[in-house]
Write a protein that holds these residues in place. Structure first.
Motif, short mmCIF file in Angstrom:
data_model
loop_
_atom_site.label_atom_id
_atom_site.label_comp_id
_atom_site.label_asym_id
_atom_site.label_seq_id
_atom_site.Cartn_x
_atom_site.Cartn_y
_atom_site.Cartn_z
N ILE A 90 0.84 -1.21 0.00
CA ILE A 90 0.00 0.00 0.00
C ILE A 90 0.87 1.25 0.00
CG2 ILE A 90 -1.66 1.33 1.37
CD1 ILE A 90 -2.78 -1.39 2.35
N PHE A 91 1.88 1.27 0.87
CA PHE A 91 2.76 2.44 0.94
C PHE A 91 3.53 2.63 -0.37
CE2 PHE A 91 3.15 2.15 5.84
CZ PHE A 91 1.94 2.80 5.97
N ALA A 92 4.11 1.55 -0.88
CA ALA A 92 4.96 1.65 -2.07
C ALA A 92 4.17 2.12 -3.29
CB ALA A 92 5.60 0.30 -2.36
N SER A 93 2.93 1.70 -3.39
CA SER A 93 2.12 2.07 -4.56
C SER A 93 1.68 3.53 -4.53
CB SER A 93 0.89 1.16 -4.66
OG SER A 93 0.06 1.32 -3.52
N ASN A 94 1.86 4.19 -3.41
CA ASN A 94 1.43 5.59 -3.29
C ASN A 94 2.62 6.53 -3.08
OD1 ASN A 94 -1.74 5.72 -3.11
ND2 ASN A 94 -1.10 3.90 -1.95
N LEU A 95 3.78 6.08 -3.44
CA LEU A 95 4.99 6.90 -3.35
C LEU A 95 5.63 7.03 -4.73
CD1 LEU A 95 6.60 5.45 -0.08
CD2 LEU A 95 5.57 7.72 -0.35
N ARG A 96 6.44 8.06 -4.90
CA ARG A 96 7.16 8.27 -6.16
C ARG A 96 8.35 7.30 -6.26
NH1 ARG A 96 8.60 14.42 -5.13
NH2 ARG A 96 9.32 13.32 -3.25
N ASN A 97 8.87 7.15 -7.46
CA ASN A 97 10.03 6.27 -7.65
C ASN A 97 11.25 6.79 -6.90
OD1 ASN A 97 8.60 4.52 -9.31
ND2 ASN A 97 9.18 5.61 -11.18
N ALA A 98 11.35 8.09 -6.76
CA ALA A 98 12.51 8.68 -6.09
C ALA A 98 12.41 8.61 -4.58
CB ALA A 98 12.69 10.14 -6.53
N ASP A 99 11.21 8.35 -4.05
CA ASP A 99 11.04 8.27 -2.60
C ASP A 99 11.64 6.97 -2.07
OD1 ASP A 99 9.66 10.64 -2.78
OD2 ASP A 99 7.68 9.67 -2.91
#
Length: 672
Positions: A323-332
């Motif tokens: 859930i967290f990964a799918s709502n973050l940018r690639n650079a995050d």
């Protein structure tokens, strides 16, 4: 493809080569000896024979014998040595005075060597047959009879012929020849062996050693050994060594991945997250921009573990990660710091934008149901935000600030977002509140020992207990994880350790559990204070029949890392009085293997995070297997934690792990 030879074939070839070389030397030396025999020995023998023949003839001539009688002497001399022929030829001077013989005249006119000898030249010739011509020189005595001759003239020639085989070589010559041959042969053998073995064996081994040193010095696991040799055994060493490097490199890469990544979720761990944070601070300082750090702690996650089990808890952590990964940018950068605690680095993101990202994460987590067994649950989390450089200009201040903010969110009712405040007094008040609670618990004797059984996996027999600290709060008990950090920060940990150790040992003696080993967890201060030693020794003295054994102290990596040398000395001294040690949570830290090398402990407790999923996770099974094998190589017994079902136990039994503890065998229960 290059052909290779074995070491045995190399030796055989070298010996044969040496033998052929020595035979060649022997042949050449034999030719030399033969030539020397012809040139020197034959000349001596022939001269001696010629002289004897001359003396015999001269003696007869002095008596006035006729030429027929002189011929008879020659015949008799030839009979003495059948293979030798002696002839005497008159010179023209003697022939003019005493008459010539047709045979002598014919020889003088047609035999070139006789003609040369008649002129005073001593001649030695022949290969298979030696021919020696000895000219008889006129001296003063000869003039008496040979009145027509002068001193220095040639009166005749004695012709001696005999086979080369009849040469008599002296013993000294033979011994010297043998010594020379033996020395030459030995030198040649050693020279050939030296150069052959040096080129085919020693040089490749030196090259091999040099490459190993280069690999060690540069820590280059990708480098491979390539040896210039024709010896199969050396080539096999190269092949097997390179295969070993392949395995080490693969294992090293796996360890490197484990050192950077969380094994369960695949996210970066705390160490790697701090590396990214360090880099981002430098980059932001250079380009003068802001960024945000988030600290996330799941709400009521312990309830999920206690209700559904650790396997379900792990599934929830993976879902939350998704859930967290799918709502973050690639650079995050998303990381799992441990347990149910996560961290996020938002590069080039000021507080306002960062807050929007956090609110998005909070909302998505709250609104996304997670399927769990036959149920669906929703989960929330508490979020803390720290902004660079307002809330901190270094790693420590940023992590501390976001952590404090996350605790502030917890106190605010959970499922909320809080910002770090450098003058935040609420956290200090919270710690003080917990400190007062601990002080009252100690004063009111609410600190109680609980014991979790440890069983021998192979025999199924009870081996001992791990004694755990609990605080009685009304009708419920608080686990150590809920108060131990505050206790250590406020200095209450040694007192709690003393209480648990004393009550635990008293219960052991009261219940007569002298044959069961008791494991205790002590804080760093307690370990180095040494007060526990007197308590344990007093316990031993209560039963004179028992030897000083049965008590083990568990060491955590966070205790070991601060004073490795000091802890090594403590372990060495305590083992002398019967106190053993165990490495706890082994494998949870990348430096665990270093401690295994330096700490002389008796037990290794394999971290439960690797054990609990061993029946379904191949990676966990491999990791536990290697930990057990390495521990065995160091002569240590292994104890697996978090054994919660029979499937896990069967896998551990197959691997060969010695002991186990967990809910399958029993939960922690009051010891008194």
């Amino acid at each position: 493809m290059k052909s290779h030879t074995t070491y045995k074939k190399l030796i055989a070839k070298t010996v044969i080569l040496s033998l052929l070389a020595s035979l060649a030397v022997a042949f050449i030396y034999g030719v030399f000896i033969k030539k020397r025999a012809i040139d020197d020995l034959a000349r001596v023998d022939a001269r001696k024979t010629s002289r004897l023949a001359f003396e015999a003839l001269y003696s007869a001539m002095e008596k006035g014998w006729s030429k027929e009688e002189l011929d008879a002497i020659i015949v008799r001399l030839n009979k003495v040595e059948p293979n030798m022929r002696i002839n005497a030829y008159r010179s023209p001077i003697v022939a003019a005075l005493f008459g010539d013989r047709e045979a002598d005249k014919n020889i003088r006119e047609h035999d070139s060597m006789v003609m040369s000898a008649m002129k005073g030249e001593e001649i030695l010739t022949g290969d298979d047959e030696i021919r020696y011509l000895y000219p008889i020189v006129v001296n003063q005595e000869c003039i008496t009879c040979h009145t027509n001759a002068h001193v220095g003239d040639i009166n005749g020639v004695i012709d001696v012929r005999f086979p080369v085989a009849n040469l008599k070589i002296s013993l000294t010559t033979m011994i010297n020849s043998f010594i020379i041959f033996f020395v030459t042969f030995t030198i040649m053998i050693f020279a050939i062996l030296y150069f052959r073995l040096n080129a085919l064996l020693v040089q490749p081994i030196n090259q091999f050693i040099g490459m190993i040193q280069e690999i060690i010095s540069k820590n280059d696991m990708a480098k491979r050994v390539s040896l210039k040799t024709k010896i199969l055994e050396v080539k096999n060493i190269e092949s097997h060594f390179n295969k070993m490097l392949d395995s080490i490199q693969d294992y090293y890469e796996k360890l490197q991945e484990l050192s950077d990544r969380d094994y369960l979720t695949g996210l970066y761990n705390r160490r790697k997250f701090e590396e990214f944070l360090t880099y981002e601070i430098k980059r932001s300082l250079r380009h003068h921009h802001q960024f945000t750090v988030l600290m996330i702690d799941l709400d009521n996650f312990k309830y999920i573990n206690d209700t559904y089990g650790h396997a379900s808890g792990d599934l929830v952590l993976k879902e939350v990660t998704s859930i967290f990964a799918s709502n973050l940018r690639n650079a995050d950068v998303l990381a799992r710091l441990g347990g149910d605690e996560f961290a996020v680095l938002l590069p080039e993101t000021p507080y306002e934008n960062g807050y929007a990202v956090v609110e998005k994460l909070r909302s998505r987590l709250e609104s996304t149901p997670i399927s769990l067994m036959f149920d669906q649950i929703t989960l929330t989390a508490s979020f803390g935000i720290a902004e660079y450089p307002e809330q901190g200009e270094n790693i420590e201040s940023l992590l501390t600030g976001s952590d404090l903010a996350m605790y502030k969110a917890k106190r605010a009712g959970k499922n909320t977002i809080a910002r770090a405040d450098q003058s935040d007094q609420e956290m200090a008040a919270e710690i003080q509140k917990k400190g007062e609670f601990l002080r009252r618990a100690i004063d009111d004797d609410c600190v109680e020992p609980f014991a979790q059984p440890i069983y021998n996996i192979q025999t199924g027999e009870l081996f001992g207990y791990e004694v755990l600290a609990r605080i009685r709060d009304g009708k419920r008990y608080m686990a150590a994880g809920q108060f131990i950090e505050v206790a250590e920060s406020l200095g209450f940990a040694p007192k709690i350790d003393q209480i648990i150790l004393t009550k635990g040992l008293n219960a052991r003696g009261h219940k007569g559990l002298w044959d069961k080993r008791f494991f205790f967890n002590l804080s760093t201060k307690s370990l180095f204070d040494g007060a526990y030693v007197n308590v344990i020794q007093a316990h031993y003295g209560k039963d004179p029949k028992q030897s000083n054994s049965g008590v083990s102290i568990e060491i955590l990596e966070r205790e070991a890392i601060h004073n490795v040398n000091g802890l090594m000395d403590i372990i060495e001294e305590m083992k002398k009085i019967g106190i053993s040690f165990a490495l706890d949570d082994f494998g949870s830290g990348f430096s665990s293997f270093v401690y295994l090398k330096y700490f002389d402990t008796d037990f290794v407790k394999i971290d439960g995070e690797f054990v609990k999923n061993i029946a379904v996770n191949e990676k966990d099974r491999i990791f536990v297997k290697h930990i057990h094998q390495i521990a065995k190589e160091f002569g240590k017994l292994t104890i697996a934690e978090y054994v919660e079902d029979e499937e896990t136990l069967e896998v551990l039994k197959e691997i060969g792990v010695d002991y186990a503890q967990g809910f399958y065998y029993g939960r922690p229960e009051p010891l008194i």
